[in-house]
Design a protein around this motif. Sequence first.
Motif, PDB file in Angstrom:
ATOM      1  N   GLY A  18       0.778  -1.222   0.000  1.00  0.00           N
ATOM      2  CA  GLY A  18       0.000   0.000   0.000  1.00  0.00           C
ATOM      3  C   GLY A  18       0.814   1.278   0.000  1.00  0.00           C
ATOM      4  O   GLY A  18       1.830   1.419  -0.691  1.00  0.00           O
ATOM      5  N   ILE A  19       0.365   2.242   0.810  1.00  0.00           N
ATOM      6  CA  ILE A  19       0.990   3.564   0.878  1.00  0.00           C
ATOM      7  C   ILE A  19       2.457   3.454   1.289  1.00  0.00           C
ATOM      8  O   ILE A  19       3.314   4.142   0.735  1.00  0.00           O
ATOM      9  N   GLY A  20       2.745   2.593   2.265  1.00  0.00           N
ATOM     10  CA  GLY A  20       4.110   2.465   2.752  1.00  0.00           C
ATOM     11  C   GLY A  20       5.067   1.997   1.683  1.00  0.00           C
ATOM     12  O   GLY A  20       6.177   2.540   1.529  1.00  0.00           O
ATOM     13  N   ALA A  21       4.668   0.971   0.925  1.00  0.00           N
ATOM     14  CA  ALA A  21       5.519   0.463  -0.154  1.00  0.00           C
ATOM     15  C   ALA A  21       5.681   1.503  -1.253  1.00  0.00           C
ATOM     16  O   ALA A  21       6.769   1.674  -1.815  1.00  0.00           O
ATOM     17  N   ALA A  22       4.592   2.213  -1.559  1.00  0.00           N
ATOM     18  CA  ALA A  22       4.667   3.258  -2.586  1.00  0.00           C
ATOM     19  C   ALA A  22       5.593   4.383  -2.144  1.00  0.00           C
ATOM     20  O   ALA A  22       6.413   4.876  -2.932  1.00  0.00           O
ATOM     21  N   ALA A  23       5.474   4.792  -0.879  1.00  0.00           N
ATOM     22  CA  ALA A  23       6.349   5.850  -0.358  1.00  0.00           C
ATOM     23  C   ALA A  23       7.805   5.409  -0.393  1.00  0.00           C
ATOM     24  O   ALA A  23       8.696   6.198  -0.744  1.00  0.00           O
ATOM     25  N   ALA A  24       8.051   4.155  -0.021  1.00  0.00           N
ATOM     26  CA  ALA A  24       9.426   3.642  -0.045  1.00  0.00           C
ATOM     27  C   ALA A  24       9.997   3.702  -1.460  1.00  0.00           C
ATOM     28  O   ALA A  24      11.148   4.114  -1.667  1.00  0.00           O
ATOM     29  N   THR A  25       9.197   3.318  -2.437  1.00  0.00           N
ATOM     30  CA  THR A  25       9.636   3.365  -3.833  1.00  0.00           C
ATOM     31  C   THR A  25       9.968   4.784  -4.260  1.00  0.00           C
ATOM     32  O   THR A  25      10.980   5.041  -4.919  1.00  0.00           O
ATOM     33  N   MET A  26       9.135   5.725  -3.840  1.00  0.00           N
ATOM     34  CA  MET A  26       9.318   7.122  -4.226  1.00  0.00           C
ATOM     35  C   MET A  26      10.480   7.778  -3.482  1.00  0.00           C
ATOM     36  O   MET A  26      11.069   8.749  -3.969  1.00  0.00           O
ATOM     37  N   LEU A  27      10.814   7.244  -2.314  1.00  0.00           N
ATOM     38  CA  LEU A  27      11.891   7.831  -1.503  1.00  0.00           C
ATOM     39  C   LEU A  27      13.229   7.125  -1.682  1.00  0.00           C
ATOM     40  O   LEU A  27      14.229   7.538  -1.103  1.00  0.00           O
ATOM     41  N   ALA A  28      13.231   6.051  -2.455  1.00  0.00           N
ATOM     42  CA  ALA A  28      14.477   5.316  -2.675  1.00  0.00           C
ATOM     43  C   ALA A  28      15.467   6.201  -3.430  1.00  0.00           C
ATOM     44  O   ALA A  28      15.207   6.645  -4.546  1.00  0.00           O
ATOM     45  N   ASN A  29      16.588   6.458  -2.781  1.00  0.00           N
ATOM     46  CA  ASN A  29      17.619   7.332  -3.348  1.00  0.00           C
ATOM     47  C   ASN A  29      18.966   6.677  -3.087  1.00  0.00           C
ATOM     48  O   ASN A  29      19.275   6.329  -1.947  1.00  0.00           O
ATOM     49  N   PRO A  30      19.772   6.483  -4.119  1.00  0.00           N
ATOM     50  CA  PRO A  30      21.075   5.823  -3.930  1.00  0.00           C
ATOM     51  C   PRO A  30      21.945   6.462  -2.847  1.00  0.00           C
ATOM     52  O   PRO A  30      22.773   5.792  -2.238  1.00  0.00           O
ATOM     53  N   GLY A  31      21.749   7.748  -2.589  1.00  0.00           N
ATOM     54  CA  GLY A  31      22.575   8.418  -1.597  1.00  0.00           C
ATOM     55  C   GLY A  31      22.081   8.275  -0.177  1.00  0.00           C
ATOM     56  O   GLY A  31      22.782   8.643   0.772  1.00  0.00           O
ATOM     57  N   ASP A  32      20.867   7.745  -0.008  1.00  0.00           N
ATOM     58  CA  ASP A  32      20.263   7.615   1.318  1.00  0.00           C
ATOM     59  C   ASP A  32      20.188   6.161   1.757  1.00  0.00           C
ATOM     60  O   ASP A  32      20.330   5.239   0.949  1.00  0.00           O
ATOM     61  N   THR A  33      19.961   5.969   3.056  1.00  0.00           N
ATOM     62  CA  THR A  33      19.695   4.639   3.590  1.00  0.00           C
ATOM     63  C   THR A  33      18.200   4.535   3.836  1.00  0.00           C
ATOM     64  O   THR A  33      17.642   5.250   4.667  1.00  0.00           O
ATOM     65  N   LEU A  34      17.546   3.666   3.091  1.00  0.00           N
ATOM     66  CA  LEU A  34      16.111   3.451   3.213  1.00  0.00           C
ATOM     67  C   LEU A  34      15.872   2.192   4.034  1.00  0.00           C
ATOM     68  O   LEU A  34      16.464   1.143   3.762  1.00  0.00           O
ATOM     69  N   VAL A  35      15.008   2.301   5.033  1.00  0.00           N
ATOM     70  CA  VAL A  35      14.713   1.171   5.918  1.00  0.00           C
ATOM     71  C   VAL A  35      13.218   0.909   5.881  1.00  0.00           C
ATOM     72  O   VAL A  35      12.419   1.775   6.248  1.00  0.00           O
ATOM     73  N   VAL A  36      12.833  -0.281   5.414  1.00  0.00           N
ATOM     74  CA  VAL A  36      11.417  -0.630   5.354  1.00  0.00           C
ATOM     75  C   VAL A  36      11.100  -1.613   6.476  1.00  0.00           C
ATOM     76  O   VAL A  36      11.857  -2.545   6.749  1.00  0.00           O
ATOM     77  N   VAL A  37       9.967  -1.370   7.122  1.00  0.00           N
ATOM     78  CA  VAL A  37       9.524  -2.206   8.241  1.00  0.00           C
ATOM     79  C   VAL A  37       8.144  -2.753   7.913  1.00  0.00           C
ATOM     80  O   VAL A  37       7.258  -2.004   7.479  1.00  0.00           O
ATOM     81  N   GLY A  38       7.965  -4.056   8.111  1.00  0.00           N
ATOM     82  CA  GLY A  38       6.667  -4.661   7.851  1.00  0.00           C
ATOM     83  C   GLY A  38       6.430  -5.883   8.704  1.00  0.00           C
ATOM     84  O   GLY A  38       7.333  -6.350   9.412  1.00  0.00           O
TER      85      GLY A  38
END
Length: 273
Positions: free
Chosen positions: A13-33
């Motif tokens: 849902g929204i969380g997965a979509a936000a993660a996709t939109m916020l994925a940036n090679p310069g950042d550390t993205l952490v997804v929790v589920g």
Amino acid sequence: MSRTIVITGASDGIGAAAATMLANPGDTLVVVGRSAQKTQAVAKELEADFFLADFTDLAQVRGLAEKLGNKYPRIDVLANNAGGIMGARELTVDGHEKTFQVNHLAPFLLTTLLIEKLVASRATVINTSSMAHRIMAKYDIDDLDAVKKYSANAAYGNAKLDNILFTIELQRRYGDHGVSAAAFHPGVVGSGFSAESNRVTKFMYGSLMRRFMLTPAQGADTLVWLATTVPGEDWEPGKYYAKRKVATPTRTAQDPALARQLWDRSAAMVAVK
């Protein structure tokens, strides 16, 4: 500067979509589920870190906070997005009404356990609320666990109102220390958040009705905007947003004394200071 962005409820849902939109090679993205299969799949696709936690168990939330605190020197964005509408009244292993715990108490605990790191990072904390607080809530601060009276929709509306009150009080307590908090309404989104609800609610948010709803990416737009812009310049902390603009919640949701009460009672429930 590289940022660390943590998103709960990110397996769908929204969380997965936000993660996709916020994925940036310069950042550390952490997804929790909660779902190992779904969370791992999202993390693999986005080359993100991931953690598993079921918010119906506060011990898992405490474990998540400890792991996040130990692994990451800073947390720049914490998006408290996990939540959903439930069905018949059910108690968690911690003895709390499930809707209240998953939507408010667990994210409250996660945020307060991480608060020192969030302050040090001058973090943005984003709480996914809903307009449901306006049309579904029947709020009673003396019955947070819905012992006296329960309906699935009222429990959800109350929890979404809790999200706004929590945002107000988080900003009051920690805004001067560097934390910037916001709550937002994503819109009516076709996603799996009603999977555990009753038949009527499932129909309202189910596949037949999704053609009339926003996509998860559209629902995630305000979350992503809050996460990628500058608090105090592009948006005002401590407010409730819809479509990237300040929205007006109900009078109850704006009550600062009630916000303090909710904080104190939540803290007592999860035994944090």
